[in-house]
Write a protein that holds these residues in place. Structure first.
Motif, short mmCIF file in Angstrom:
data_model
loop_
_atom_site.label_atom_id
_atom_site.label_comp_id
_atom_site.label_asym_id
_atom_site.label_seq_id
_atom_site.Cartn_x
_atom_site.Cartn_y
_atom_site.Cartn_z
N THR A 84 0.83 -1.20 0.00
CA THR A 84 0.00 0.00 0.00
C THR A 84 0.87 1.25 0.00
N PHE A 88 1.19 4.03 -3.21
CA PHE A 88 0.83 5.44 -3.03
C PHE A 88 2.04 6.36 -2.89
N ARG A 89 3.21 5.88 -3.23
CA ARG A 89 4.43 6.67 -2.99
C ARG A 89 4.44 8.01 -3.72
N ARG A 90 3.64 8.16 -4.75
CA ARG A 90 3.59 9.43 -5.50
C ARG A 90 2.30 10.22 -5.24
N GLN A 91 1.54 9.79 -4.25
CA GLN A 91 0.30 10.47 -3.89
C GLN A 91 0.37 10.83 -2.40
N LYS A 94 -2.62 10.06 0.17
CA LYS A 94 -2.87 8.63 0.35
C LYS A 94 -1.68 7.94 0.99
N LEU A 95 -0.47 8.40 0.65
CA LEU A 95 0.73 7.83 1.26
C LEU A 95 0.73 8.08 2.76
N ALA A 98 -1.57 5.61 4.32
CA ALA A 98 -0.99 4.26 4.27
C ALA A 98 0.09 4.10 5.34
#
Length: 120
Positions: A84, A88-91, A94-95, A98
């Motif tokens: 997860t 989501f590392r570029r959001q 959301k990151l 997570a």
């Protein structure tokens, strides 16, 4: 908190998530790291394990075994949490969610260990 109350709360939560894994597996498929292969068997299998663990936790005679099963289950889903975070590392929003979910594993693991060890 008494082990019976703790165990029943865990059983309720695991029953709900176990059922959801089986009824709506597509909601979880993306959380399975691609390195593990096809996601659906992992999702369905974890749903079954959650339901079995919930059953063990709900019955006093098998409660301690259920606690150990819960420990194994909670450790076993850590790759899904890592996936997860990776997804989501570029959001950033959301990151953040997570990453924030991961520390919640600690109190759940602690509760499962208390049940497994039969401690109040």
């Amino acid at each position: 908190m008494r082990d019976d109350v703790r165990a029943l709360g865990m059983a309720a939560g695991m029953t709900a998530t176990g059922v959801f894994h089986l009824v709506r597996p597509q909601a979880y498929d993306w959380m399975i790291p691609p390195e593990l292969g096809a996601p659906r068997p992992w999702v369905l299998g974890s749903g079954v394990v959650e339901l079995v663990t919930a059953g063990l936790l709900a019955v006093p005679a098998t409660r301690r075994a259920g606690g150990w099963a819960a420990v194994g289950l909670l450790v076993g889903v850590l790759p899904a949490h890592a996936q997860t975070v990776r997804a989501f590392r570029r959001q950033p929003g959301k990151l953040a969610v997570a990453v924030a979910r991961i520390p919640f594993q600690v109190p759940m693991l602690t509760a499962a260990l208390k049940v497994a060890r039969g401690r109040r």
